[in-house]
Write a protein that holds these residues in place. Structure first.
Motif, short mmCIF file in Angstrom:
data_model
loop_
_atom_site.label_atom_id
_atom_site.label_comp_id
_atom_site.label_asym_id
_atom_site.label_seq_id
_atom_site.Cartn_x
_atom_site.Cartn_y
_atom_site.Cartn_z
N VAL A 205 6.93 3.05 -3.06
CA VAL A 205 5.47 2.97 -3.21
C VAL A 205 5.09 3.20 -4.67
CG1 VAL A 205 3.28 3.95 -2.48
CG2 VAL A 205 5.14 3.72 -0.83
N TYR B 12 -8.49 7.44 6.83
CA TYR B 12 -8.06 7.98 5.54
C TYR B 12 -8.75 9.29 5.20
CZ TYR B 12 -5.53 3.71 4.46
OH TYR B 12 -4.63 2.67 4.47
N TRP C 21 -5.49 -1.14 8.61
CA TRP C 21 -5.49 -1.32 7.15
C TRP C 21 -5.14 -2.77 6.82
CZ3 TRP C 21 -0.60 -2.36 4.97
CH2 TRP C 21 0.49 -2.14 5.82
N GLU D 185 3.17 6.02 2.80
CA GLU D 185 2.43 4.77 2.90
C GLU D 185 3.37 3.62 3.26
OE1 GLU D 185 -1.02 2.42 0.32
OE2 GLU D 185 -0.01 4.18 -0.50
N LYS E 119 -5.88 8.50 -0.38
CA LYS E 119 -4.55 8.27 0.19
C LYS E 119 -3.60 9.38 -0.28
CE LYS E 119 -4.80 3.22 0.65
NZ LYS E 119 -4.16 1.95 0.31
N SER F 118 0.23 7.43 12.25
CA SER F 118 0.04 7.59 10.81
C SER F 118 -0.34 9.03 10.50
CB SER F 118 -1.05 6.65 10.31
OG SER F 118 -1.42 6.94 8.98
N TYR G 178 2.87 0.77 -7.17
CA TYR G 178 1.69 1.21 -7.91
C TYR G 178 1.89 1.07 -9.41
CZ TYR G 178 -1.02 3.11 -4.01
OH TYR G 178 -1.79 3.25 -2.88
N TYR H 39 -0.81 10.51 0.57
CA TYR H 39 0.49 10.39 1.20
C TYR H 39 1.55 11.13 0.39
CZ TYR H 39 -1.09 6.73 4.43
OH TYR H 39 -1.72 6.04 5.42
N THR I 272 -1.14 0.91 12.22
CA THR I 272 -0.08 1.91 12.19
C THR I 272 -0.28 2.94 13.29
OG1 THR I 272 0.21 1.65 9.80
CG2 THR I 272 1.06 3.67 10.79
N MET J 65 -3.39 -2.37 -2.39
CA MET J 65 -2.96 -0.97 -2.35
C MET J 65 -3.88 -0.05 -3.13
SD MET J 65 1.18 -1.25 -2.73
CE MET J 65 1.37 0.53 -2.77
N ASP K 106 -3.16 -5.78 4.39
CA ASP K 106 -2.09 -6.19 3.48
C ASP K 106 -2.43 -7.57 2.95
OD1 ASP K 106 0.62 -7.73 3.00
OD2 ASP K 106 1.11 -5.59 2.87
N SER L 6 4.29 0.66 11.90
CA SER L 6 3.26 -0.24 11.38
C SER L 6 3.56 -1.66 11.83
CB SER L 6 3.22 -0.17 9.85
OG SER L 6 2.78 1.10 9.42
#
Length: 601
Positions: free
Chosen positions: A415, A308, A290, A357, A407, A303, A419, A409, A300, A436, A292, A114
Motif C-alpha cells: 500500500v 471509514y 468502496w 487496506e 483511513k 473490514s 501511495y 489502516y 469488504t 486511493m 477501485d 474484499s
C-alpha cells in the motif's frame, strides 16, 4: 645536624668510657624520584596481577627464559587480538536468523474478504452518458465489421439487411455492404463499398488534433493524433489500439469516482446472500463499500471499518473447514458487461488482514461464474527487526501526504508503494490515477502535457531512477496464505432450489430478482435454458480456515551482545589466561598510576 653516639664509644657505662667519643653524622635521606616510584609500582603490581604470562617475564631465571616468555606473551596476545577483531566484526555486521514456529489457538481472527465485480460499470447505467454511451454498442459494431471482413475475404455473398442493422442500432449502407454506427461516419475510412458513409462530411485537419510521442504499452501516438476525445469515436479508438488486450485504451476510459460509484454494481444486486459460521449476515451493513478505479464498486467483509469514520468489531472464529467461515452468492449480470473495458467475466476476491487496506490488483483471486469456489486460508505472522538489524517500520512515512487521515489502516509495504507512486505523480504532474488518495483530481489523459508527464513518472519507476526507499517492510506483518478449488455450481438438481430461494428471499426491486423474472419469462420456464443462464450469471464463494494452527516467522539477532561478551571472555582466558576479575586489577593499577604524583611515598 643530629649527632648520635654509638654504645661503647664514650658511654659512661661502657668499658671504653675513656675512649674518645667519635661523632657519627646521619644525613637526611635523598628524595626518591617519581620515575623510580612508578617503576617500583608497576613491577610490584604486574607480578601480583592475575595475568599468568606477565609475571613470568620478571620471575624467569636467566635471559633465555625471559626471551621465551616474551615471545610466548607476544604470540598469545596477538592471537587474542586477532580473534577479538574477528568477533567484533561479526557482531557489528548485525546479521539475523529466522525462527519458524507452528502455534495453535482455540480462536483466530477471521480475515477481511474484499470482493469486486470484474465489470467496472454497467452498460445500462452508462448508456445515458453522452461520452461513454457508444462503448456499450461497440461490440455490435465490431461484430458487424467481422461480417464485412468475412464477406470480403471469403466471398460469402453476405448482405446486411435493414432488420439486422436497425436491431443493433446501426445504419445500413444503401448497397447492403455494411452496417455502420454514427462514429464510423466521417472517420476518413470507407466502411460502405460505395463510400456513402464518408460523404457530406466536414473534414478535420491534422491541426485539429493533438500531437504526442508514442507511449509504448501505455498510450500509442495515434490515440491522441487521430481521435477527437471531446466527442470520441470509440470504434476508431478500438481500431487504433496496438496492444493485444487493449490496455492502451485504459487511460481514456478512466472514470471519475462519483461516476463509478453510481454506475457500478450495487449492494442489493451484487451480493444476494451471505452467512458467517452458518449464521446469516447482512449484505449491506456487514460489508464496507468502496471504489477501485479498475474494478468499480467493491465490498469488504470484516473490514477494520464498517464506515471509514466508524471502527467496526472484527470477527473471529474457532471453527475450520468448508462448512464454516464466510459464504456468499454473487450476481454478475453479464448482460451489462462492457466488453472493451471488462473482457473477463467473474469476480475478484482478495483475502487480507482486516487492519490493512485492500490491494485488488496485486492480491486478487479471480473466481468464475457457474462455480462454487472454496478458498482455504492459513494465518502467517511475521516479526521483523528495526534499528541496526533491519529497516522495518510500523507506520506510514510522513513524506506521503496523500494518505487520507480517515483511513487509519495499519502500515503495509504494498500500500505504501502505491501511495508513494501517487505522491510522485501528484508532485510532478499535479494529478493522480487512482482513487486511493481520495483526491478528486484524476489525470486527464486527453491532455498531451499530462499524458507525457504521467508516462515519464511511470517509466522512471520502471527504470529505477525513481523509487520509494521509505516504503520498507513492516515490522509486524499479518497475512493469509490461500489455496483455492472450484466445482460446477449449481448442479442440475439444485437449480430449482436456488431459483426458489431467490423468489422467496429477494425483494422485487432487487437487480437479481428482476433479472430472474425476465429470464424465466423469456425462457418460458424451460429450466434447462434457465440453468444455463444462471450458471453464466451467478457464483458461490466460500472462505474458511483450513486449520486452527498459525505460522510465526520471527527475525532474531544471530549474534547477541551477551554471546559476544562471553566469546571475548572465553578466548581471553584461552589465549592469555585473563578472567573478569583481572580487569579490576588492571583498573586498580591505572588508578594508582594516575594518583602517584599526588601521594607521598
Amino acid at each position: 645536624m643530629n649527632k648520635k653516639v654509638f654504645p661503647g664509644f664514650g658511654d659512661k657505662n661502657s668499658n671504653f668510657s675513656n675512649t674518645k667519643k667519635i661523632p657519627i653524622i646521619e644525613e637526611d635521606p635523598l628524595p626518591i624520584k617519581s620515575e623510580s616510584r612508578l617503576t617500583r609500582l608497576c613491577c610490584t603490581s604486574v607480578q601480583n596481577i592475575g595475568i599468568p604470562g606477565i609475571p613470568n617475564l620478571f620471575n624467569s631465571s636467566g635471559p633465555i627464559f625471559s626471551i621465551f616468555w616474551m615471545l610466548a606473551n607476544i604470540i598469545c596476545w596477538t592471537g587474542f587480538i586477532i580473534v577479538m577483531v574477528l568477533l567484533s566484526l561479526e557482531y557489528v555486521s548485525f546479521e539475523t536468523n529466522v525462527d519458524l514456529d507452528i502455534k495453535t489457538s482455540p480462536n483466530l481472527n477471521f480475515p477481511a474478504v474484499s470482493i469486486c465485480n470484474l465489470n467496472r460499470v454497467k452498460a445500462n447505467m452508462v448508456a445515458n452518458n453522452s461520452y461513454y454511451k457508444d462503448l456499450t454498442s461497440l461490440s455490435q459494431s465490431v461484430t458487424a465489421g467481422l461480417y464485412k471482413k468475412a464477406n470480403s475475404k471469403l466471398n460469402m455473398g453476405m448482405t446486411f439487411n435493414v432488420a439486422n442493422c436497425n436491431g443493433n442500432g446501426l445504419t445500413q449502407c444503401s448497397d447492403n455492404s455494411y452496417c455502420y454506427n454514427e462514429n464510423e461516419a466521417c472517420d476518413g475510412e470507407n466502411d460502405c463499398d460505395n463510400g456513402e458513409d464518408e460523404k457530406n462530411c466536414q473534414n478535420k485537419t491534422e491541426s485539429d488534433y493533438q500531437n504526442v510521442g508514442d507511449k509504448e504499452g501505455f498510450l500509442n501516438a495515434n490515440m491522441l493524433t487521430k481521435i477527437n476525445w471531446d466527442d470520441p469515436n470509440w470504434f476508431k479508438a478500438y481500431e487504433t489500439s496496438t496492444t493485444e488486450d487493449y490496455r492502451d485504451l485504459y487511460p481514456m476510459t478512466l472514470m471519475q469516482l462519483s461516476q463509478v460509484k453510481e454506475w457500478g454494481s450495487q449492494e442489493n444486486g451484487f451480493i444476494i446472500s451471505c452467512s458467517f459460521d452458518q449464521n446469516t449476515c447482512n449484505t449491506t451493513t456487514d460489508f464496507l463499500k468502496w471504489q477501485d478505479e479498475r474494478f468499480g464498486n467493491c465490498f469488504t467483509f470484516n473490514s477494520k471499518y464498517y464506515d471509514y469514520d466508524l471502527e467496526g468489531i472484527k470477527k473471529n472464529t474457532g471453527r475450520t473447514g468448508v462448512l464454516y467461515g464466510l459464504k456468499v452468492n454473487l450476481f454478475l449480470d453479464i448482460d451489462n458487461y462492457i466488453g472493451l473495458i471488462s473482457p473477463k467475466v467473474g469476480a475478484l476476491v482478495a483475502i487480507h488482514n482486516p487492519d490493512v487496506e485492500p490491494m485488488m490488483a496485486t492480491n486478487g483471486i479471480v473466481v468464475e461464474p457457474g462455480k462454487y469456489t472454496e478458498i482455504g486460508v492459513k494465518n502467517i505472522k511475521i516479526t521483523r527487526l528495526s534499528g541496526n538489524y533491519g529497516d522495518c517500520i510500523s507506520s506510514y512515512p510522513t513524506t506521503l501526504k496523500l494518505i487520507p487521515e480517515r483511513k487509519k489502516y495499519t502500515y503495509n509495504q504494498q500500500v505504501c508503494l502505491s501511495y508513494c507512486l501517487q505522491q510522485h505523480l501528484y508532485d510532478d504532474c499535479n494529478c493522480v490515477d487512482t482513487y486511493m488518495a481520495d483526491i478528486d483530481n484524476l489525470c486527464n489523459f486527453k491532455n498531451v502535457t499530462v499524458t507525457d508527464c504521467v508516462h515519464k513518472v511511470h517509466n522512471k519507476f520502471a527504470g529505477g531512477t525513481k523509487s520509494c526507499p521509505e516504503c520498507t517492510s513492516a515490522c509486524e506483518d499479518d497475512f493469509y496464505e490461500t489455496s483455492a478449488s472450484s466445482t460446477k455450481w449449481p448442479s442440475d438438481g439444485a437449480i430449482p432450489f436456488f431459483i426458489d430461494y431467490m423468489w422467496k428471499n429477494l425483494d422485487e426491486d432487487n437487480e437479481a430478482m428482476l433479472w430472474l423474472t425476465n429470464t424465466m419469462s423469456e425462457k418460458t420456464m424451460d429450466l434447462e435454458l434457465v440453468a444455463e443462464k444462471v450458471r453464466t450469471n451467478f457464483l458461490r464463494l466460500s472462505v474458511h480456515f483450513e486449520t486452527m494452527n498459525y505460522e510465526t516467522i520471527k527475525f532474531n539477532p544471530s549474534y547477541q551482545i551477551y554471546q559476544y561478551i562471553a566469546d571475548i571472555g572465553g578466548y581471553m582466558g584461552l589465549f592469555v589466561g585473563v578472567c573478569a576479575i583481572s580487569i579490576f586489577e588492571v583498573t586498580e593499577l591505572i588508578m594508582k598510576t594516575v594518583m602517584l604524583p599526588f601521594t607521598k611515598m
